[in-house]
Each structure stands twice: as structure tokens, then as C-alpha cells.
Motif scaffolding. Structure first.
Motif, PDB file in Angstrom:
ATOM      1  N   ASP A  68       0.855  -1.184   0.000  1.00 39.41           N
ATOM      2  CA  ASP A  68       0.000   0.000   0.000  1.00 39.41           C
ATOM      3  C   ASP A  68       0.889   1.232   0.000  1.00 39.41           C
ATOM      4  OD1 ASP A  68      -2.016   1.925   0.448  1.00 39.41           O
ATOM      5  OD2 ASP A  68      -1.944   1.631   2.620  1.00 39.41           O
ATOM      6  N   PHE A  69       0.892   1.964  -1.113  1.00 43.35           N
ATOM      7  CA  PHE A  69       1.579   3.253  -1.171  1.00 43.35           C
ATOM      8  C   PHE A  69       0.584   4.302  -0.709  1.00 43.35           C
ATOM      9  CE2 PHE A  69       4.232   0.741  -3.934  1.00 43.35           C
ATOM     10  CZ  PHE A  69       5.510   1.229  -3.699  1.00 43.35           C
ATOM     11  N   TRP A  70       0.913   5.040   0.351  1.00 44.81           N
ATOM     12  CA  TRP A  70      -0.027   5.942   1.000  1.00 44.81           C
ATOM     13  C   TRP A  70       0.686   7.204   1.491  1.00 44.81           C
ATOM     14  CZ3 TRP A  70       0.198   7.293   6.264  1.00 44.81           C
ATOM     15  CH2 TRP A  70       1.257   6.723   6.956  1.00 44.81           C
ATOM     16  N   ALA A  71      -0.113   8.153   2.011  1.00 51.49           N
ATOM     17  CA  ALA A  71       0.417   9.353   2.666  1.00 51.49           C
ATOM     18  C   ALA A  71      -0.545   9.753   3.780  1.00 51.49           C
ATOM     19  CB  ALA A  71       0.571  10.491   1.671  1.00 51.49           C
ATOM     20  N   ALA A  72      -0.009  10.377   4.807  1.00 52.42           N
ATOM     21  CA  ALA A  72      -0.808  10.756   5.982  1.00 52.42           C
ATOM     22  C   ALA A  72      -1.924  11.746   5.637  1.00 52.42           C
ATOM     23  CB  ALA A  72       0.107  11.337   7.057  1.00 52.42           C
ATOM     24  N   TRP A  73      -1.714  12.583   4.624  1.00 48.80           N
ATOM     25  CA  TRP A  73      -2.686  13.629   4.260  1.00 48.80           C
ATOM     26  C   TRP A  73      -3.771  13.133   3.304  1.00 48.80           C
ATOM     27  CZ3 TRP A  73      -2.324  13.712  -0.905  1.00 48.80           C
ATOM     28  CH2 TRP A  73      -1.106  13.360  -1.485  1.00 48.80           C
ATOM     29  N   CYS A  74      -3.708  11.881   2.893  1.00 54.36           N
ATOM     30  CA  CYS A  74      -4.594  11.340   1.850  1.00 54.36           C
ATOM     31  C   CYS A  74      -5.868  10.744   2.461  1.00 54.36           C
ATOM     32  CB  CYS A  74      -3.804  10.290   1.070  1.00 54.36           C
ATOM     33  SG  CYS A  74      -4.783   9.185   0.054  1.00 54.36           S
ATOM     34  N   LYS A  96       1.287 -10.998   2.832  1.00 56.11           N
ATOM     35  CA  LYS A  96       1.872 -10.038   3.768  1.00 56.11           C
ATOM     36  C   LYS A  96       1.466  -8.644   3.287  1.00 56.11           C
ATOM     37  CE  LYS A  96       6.453  -9.319   3.761  1.00 56.11           C
ATOM     38  NZ  LYS A  96       7.890  -9.405   4.115  1.00 56.11           N
ATOM     39  N   VAL A  97       1.020  -7.799   4.221  1.00 56.29           N
ATOM     40  CA  VAL A  97       0.647  -6.425   3.890  1.00 56.29           C
ATOM     41  C   VAL A  97       1.796  -5.506   4.298  1.00 56.29           C
ATOM     42  CG1 VAL A  97      -1.002  -4.550   4.270  1.00 56.29           C
ATOM     43  CG2 VAL A  97      -1.805  -6.928   4.204  1.00 56.29           C
ATOM     44  N   VAL A  98       2.257  -4.706   3.328  1.00 52.07           N
ATOM     45  CA  VAL A  98       3.360  -3.778   3.547  1.00 52.07           C
ATOM     46  C   VAL A  98       2.882  -2.382   3.170  1.00 52.07           C
ATOM     47  CG1 VAL A  98       5.686  -3.130   2.790  1.00 52.07           C
ATOM     48  CG2 VAL A  98       5.105  -5.547   3.073  1.00 52.07           C
ATOM     49  N   LYS A  99       3.161  -1.402   4.033  1.00 54.28           N
ATOM     50  CA  LYS A  99       2.776  -0.023   3.760  1.00 54.28           C
ATOM     51  C   LYS A  99       4.031   0.808   3.492  1.00 54.28           C
ATOM     52  CE  LYS A  99      -0.628   1.778   6.229  1.00 54.28           C
ATOM     53  NZ  LYS A  99      -1.779   1.954   5.371  1.00 54.28           N
ATOM     54  N   VAL A 100       3.945   1.684   2.473  1.00 51.88           N
ATOM     55  CA  VAL A 100       5.056   2.572   2.131  1.00 51.88           C
ATOM     56  C   VAL A 100       4.520   4.000   2.083  1.00 51.88           C
ATOM     57  CG1 VAL A 100       6.787   3.179   0.403  1.00 51.88           C
ATOM     58  CG2 VAL A 100       6.231   0.773   0.796  1.00 51.88           C
ATOM     59  N   ASP A 101       5.027   4.849   2.968  1.00 54.22           N
ATOM     60  CA  ASP A 101       4.659   6.267   3.002  1.00 54.22           C
ATOM     61  C   ASP A 101       5.395   6.972   1.858  1.00 54.22           C
ATOM     62  OD1 ASP A 101       4.543   9.027   3.483  1.00 54.22           O
ATOM     63  OD2 ASP A 101       4.553   8.770   5.656  1.00 54.22           O
ATOM     64  N   MET A 131       1.542   7.390  -9.163  1.00 47.36           N
ATOM     65  CA  MET A 131       1.015   8.693  -9.557  1.00 47.36           C
ATOM     66  C   MET A 131      -0.194   9.097  -8.724  1.00 47.36           C
ATOM     67  SD  MET A 131       2.961   9.700 -11.883  1.00 47.36           S
ATOM     68  CE  MET A 131       4.301   9.007 -12.792  1.00 47.36           C
ATOM     69  N   SER A 132      -0.895   8.123  -8.170  1.00 42.27           N
ATOM     70  CA  SER A 132      -2.050   8.426  -7.321  1.00 42.27           C
ATOM     71  C   SER A 132      -2.027   7.471  -6.138  1.00 42.27           C
ATOM     72  CB  SER A 132      -3.358   8.285  -8.097  1.00 42.27           C
ATOM     73  OG  SER A 132      -3.533   6.966  -8.553  1.00 42.27           O
ATOM     74  N   ILE A 133      -2.575   7.942  -5.030  1.00 43.67           N
ATOM     75  CA  ILE A 133      -2.607   7.113  -3.833  1.00 43.67           C
ATOM     76  C   ILE A 133      -4.015   7.073  -3.270  1.00 43.67           C
ATOM     77  CG2 ILE A 133      -0.181   7.292  -3.164  1.00 43.67           C
ATOM     78  CD1 ILE A 133      -0.928   9.654  -1.384  1.00 43.67           C
ATOM     79  N   PRO A 134      -4.402   6.008  -2.594  1.00 43.44           N
ATOM     80  CA  PRO A 134      -3.573   4.835  -2.380  1.00 43.44           C
ATOM     81  C   PRO A 134      -3.390   4.021  -3.664  1.00 43.44           C
ATOM     82  CG  PRO A 134      -5.796   4.426  -1.589  1.00 43.44           C
ATOM     83  CD  PRO A 134      -5.740   5.863  -2.011  1.00 43.44           C
ATOM     84  N   SER A 135      -2.188   3.519  -3.839  1.00 38.30           N
ATOM     85  CA  SER A 135      -1.902   2.559  -4.910  1.00 38.30           C
ATOM     86  C   SER A 135      -1.549   1.244  -4.247  1.00 38.30           C
ATOM     87  CB  SER A 135      -0.733   3.026  -5.777  1.00 38.30           C
ATOM     88  OG  SER A 135      -1.144   3.975  -6.714  1.00 38.30           O
TER      89      SER A 135
END
Length: 103
Positions: free
Chosen positions: A23-29, A51-56, A70-74
Motif C-alpha cells: 500500500d503506497f499511502w500518505a498521511a494527508w490522503c 503479507k501487507v506492507v505499507k510505504v509512506d 502517480m495516485s494514492i492509495p496505490s
């Protein structure tokens, strides 16, 4: 299995073995905040299969750039280190589990 938070330095090691949903994410999203509890449910329900992996993306721009986020969450699905599928945006738990189990 617990959700793993990967960095640019640890990303490659985290995706090498088995099925890994990243999961590519950001705190503001906003949509990222919506999918976070869904990912926790997926981890609780089928964590033995994937396995679930998160990448800020704000703190790990090298990895985000490498996978052309280019867009999140991806959400990217890797099998033994190989990218098999990619989707973006919010997804209900059942749809997300179906997405994972296709591969």
C-alpha cells in the motif's frame, strides 16, 4: 501476520518471498485513511496468505518513483518479488481479497 512499514532501504527485502500486497499511502490522503482499516481486516483474515506492507510516499520517494506511483492509495501485488498487479483507489475488503486471490 502484522502489517509491515517499509522504507526505501527495506522495501526490496520485504517483497522477496511469497505474496505481498504493498500500500503506497500518505498521511494527508483521505482515501488512504479509508483503506487503512480495510487493510488491517485483510491482514487479520488472510494474513497467512499475503503479507501487507505499507510505504509512506512522502518519506520514501525513491521507491514510489521506482514503481511510478502517480495516485494514492496505490496497491501493488508482488509474488516472490515480481510485480503481478496494480490498482489505485479505495477498495472494499471483499474486492481486495478477490484482487489478491486472483494471483
Amino acid at each position: 501476520m502484522a502489517i509491515v512499514h517499509a522504507t526505501d532501504q527495506t522495501f526490496e527485502k520485504e517483497i522477496l518471498k511469497g505474496a505481498v500486497l504493498v500500500d503506497f499511502w500518505a498521511a494527508w490522503c483521505g482515501p488512504c485513511k479509508m483503506i487503512a482499516p480495510v487493510l488491517e481486516e485483510v491482514d487479520a483474515e488472510i494474513g497467512d496468505e499475503v503479507k501487507v506492507v505499507k510505504v509512506d510516499v512522502d518519506n520514501n520517494q525513491v521507491t514510489a518513483s521506482q514503481y511510478q506511483i502517480m495516485s494514492i492509495p496505490s496497491l501493488l501485488l508482488f509474488i516472490d518479488g515480481e510485480l503481478k498487479a496494480k490498482t489505485a483507489g479505495f477498495m472494499p475488503k471483499e474486492d481486495l481479497i478477490d484482487f489478491i486471490r486472483q494471483y
